[in-house]
Scaffold this active site. Structure first.
Site, PDB file in Angstrom:
ATOM      1  N   HIS A  53      -4.514  34.285  13.202  1.00  0.00           N
ATOM      2  CA  HIS A  53      -5.388  34.901  12.193  1.00  0.00           C
ATOM      3  C   HIS A  53      -6.219  36.020  12.803  1.00  0.00           C
ATOM      4  O   HIS A  53      -6.125  36.302  14.002  1.00  0.00           O
ATOM      5  CB  HIS A  53      -6.292  33.843  11.542  1.00  0.00           C
ATOM      6  CG  HIS A  53      -7.203  33.105  12.491  1.00  0.00           C
ATOM      7  ND1 HIS A  53      -8.225  33.708  13.179  1.00  0.00           N
ATOM      8  CD2 HIS A  53      -7.244  31.787  12.832  1.00  0.00           C
ATOM      9  CE1 HIS A  53      -8.865  32.812  13.907  1.00  0.00           C
ATOM     10  NE2 HIS A  53      -8.281  31.638  13.721  1.00  0.00           N
ATOM     11  N   CYS A  81      -6.625  28.136  17.718  1.00  0.00           N
ATOM     12  CA  CYS A  81      -5.734  29.121  17.093  1.00  0.00           C
ATOM     13  C   CYS A  81      -5.508  30.299  18.027  1.00  0.00           C
ATOM     14  O   CYS A  81      -6.068  30.394  19.111  1.00  0.00           O
ATOM     15  CB  CYS A  81      -6.328  29.605  15.773  1.00  0.00           C
ATOM     16  SG  CYS A  81      -6.525  28.307  14.531  1.00  0.00           S
TER      17      CYS A  81
END
Length: 480
Positions: free
Chosen positions: A156, A164
């Site tokens: 992202h 992430c």
């Protein structure tokens, strides 16, 4: 002019809907919102990127493949050329990743996943609170077979990570658009390969003391398959391990991650090419070890990494576990590929990093039929067999010390004949968190002013958990 633009937009939406209605009749136009939920997700490819694809003999809607490397802090986008082979389109520096080198094992361990994953249109999130995102698909069947837990592990924007891989908003906009166009071209899923580092003999030699080496040796086989064929390797799972490019012609073997492997073979051309590459790598690895190539220090207190092109923009910024042996001055004048938010928490260098573990070999009598030698002999033993020679958070966190995880037991890589199920790896210790650092103010670009409202975002003060995300229809919509 306004009516013409509206007509083009409606026509594009109709094409998207028809494409996925034809490819996925049970889901129909639900996949349209998976890809084009807002203006950020619907933006076209830039003329510069279209020109680059043309130069490389690629169609904008040809199949896509992504590779990612933690130590180098780089994400590669590969596209299929008109010849049918994949070629590198573009390399993106990673703004932030969290945890240590090694695969993710537990919810909240701040680890970014490593391995092979499949990305479908349903995993694309146009409503992400972190500009845009796609779900890596962790845990896959291999992860689940070992009892590994975790959810909503994303690639992202926003340059903030708690398990992430975080890019800048500008970068994820381009990567997302490339994925969207490949889906529109008919690709039903693209492969996402995540590695601790480029799987070269030098890197394998430098990390030969790492307890994750059995896992890395296993996924290196998939790395080698792609390197020699430039085709997306087929991935199966059995006996708690990966199997690459299993040939199913003439039979229908059933692969289950927790079950014994069925009888299968590998295309002779692919097998020979991979074997030749692995022989070369094993010989080079043995030479590097014989020369006394220094072993990398095991992590003690460093949380993840950041590409040096971003670290140079932050006061006291450090690459952490990314490119540890390279200085930052070479990129001091390089233009950053995107905006670094004011909330970025870069990795910190531990002043008490543990020295590299001594290189030892277990006694021959201690090695059972299902055990693996400690890290030194992985590639050198392969060489003998083949005949080649004798989660980031912006809150302030304490940094407790952590013991190194025990070594894992993994079947020999490159094997196409089956044996009994491999032992389960032992769970790693909890990963340490970074110490408190000062925040770095930075302006956000006007183009990204339409970000999610604060109430839609995951709390940045929540420590240790993987950030949640979901579809627009779910209670956690807009998170990533």
């Amino acid at each position: 002019m306004g009516d013409a633009m509206i007509s083009r937009s409606l026509a594009r939406s109709l094409v998207i809907c028809m494409t996925f209605a034809a490819a996925l009749p049970l889901s129909g136009c639900n996949y349209q919102s998976s890809l084009t939920g807002n203006s950020r997700a619907s933006q076209p490819l830039s003329p510069r990127l279209v020109a680059l694809m043309s130069e490389k003999d690629m169609d904008p809607q040809s199949p896509l493949l992504i590779r990612l490397f933690k130590t180098e802090a780089e994400l590669e986008v590969w596209k299929q050329t008109r010849s049918g082979r994949f070629a590198l389109l573009k390399t993106y520096p990673i703004c932030r990743w969290s945890g240590d080198l090694g695969p993710k094992q537990h919810e909240g361990d701040r680890q970014a996943p490593e391995g092979f994953y499949s990305i479908t249109p349903a995993q694309m999130n146009p409503e992400s609170a972190y500009y845009l995102s796609f779900n890596t698909g962790y845990p896959n069947a291999y992860d689940r077979s070992l009892g590994h837990t975790g959810s909503q592990l994303m690639v992202h924007g926003d340059c903030s990570s708690r398990g992430c891989y975080a890019m800048t908003d500008e970068q994820i906009a381009e990567i997302y658009t490339l994925g969207r166009e490949s889906f529109l071209g008919g690709q039903t899923a693209f492969q996402f390969q995540a590695y601790p580092f480029r799987m070269t003999p030098l890197n394998m030699a430098r990390h030969r003391n790492n307890p994750n080496m059995p896992f890395w040796t296993m996924i290196k086989e998939g790395y080698d398959h792609f390197e020699v064929t430039r085709q997306e390797p087929r991935v199966d799972f059995c006996e708690h391990r990966y199997v690459f490019d299993a040939d199913r012609s003439g039979s229908d073997p059933r692969f289950e991650a927790s079950s014994a492997c069925p009888a299968y073979s590998t295309d002779p051309y692919i097998a020979a090419a991979v074997r030749g590459r692995r022989q070369q790598d094993a010989a080079e690895y043995a030479r590097l070890v014989a020369r006394g190539t220094p072993m990398a220090r095991l992590n003690s207190g460093i949380d993840g990494g950041m590409n040096k092109v971003f670290a140079t923009r932050l006061p006291g910024g450090n690459t952490g576990l990314s490119d540890p042996d390279q200085g930052l001055s070479v990129t001091a004048l390089t233009r950053a590929p995107g905006t670094i938010p004011s909330t970025v928490n870069p990795p910190r260098t531990s002043l008490t990093a543990a020295p590299a573990a001594p290189e030892t070999r277990p006694p021959a009598s201690a090695a059972g039929p299902a055990s693996r030698p400690q890290s030194t002999g992985f590639l050198s033993s392969l060489s003998r067999r083949l005949g080649g020679g004798s989660d980031d958070t912006t809150s302030s966190l304490a940094a407790p010390s952590a013991a190194a995880p025990p070594p894992r037991s993994t079947p020999a890589p490159g094997t196409t004949t089956q044996s009994t199920a491999a032992k389960r790896p032992t769970a790693t210790a909890a990963h340490v968190r970074p110490a408190s650092i000062s925040r770095v103010p930075a302006a956000r670009p006007p183009a990204h002013s339409a970000r999610a409202k604060p109430k839609d975002k995951v709390s940045r003060s929540t420590a240790g958990n993987d950030p949640g995300t979901g579809r627009a229809s779910s209670p956690s919509a807009g998170r990533s």
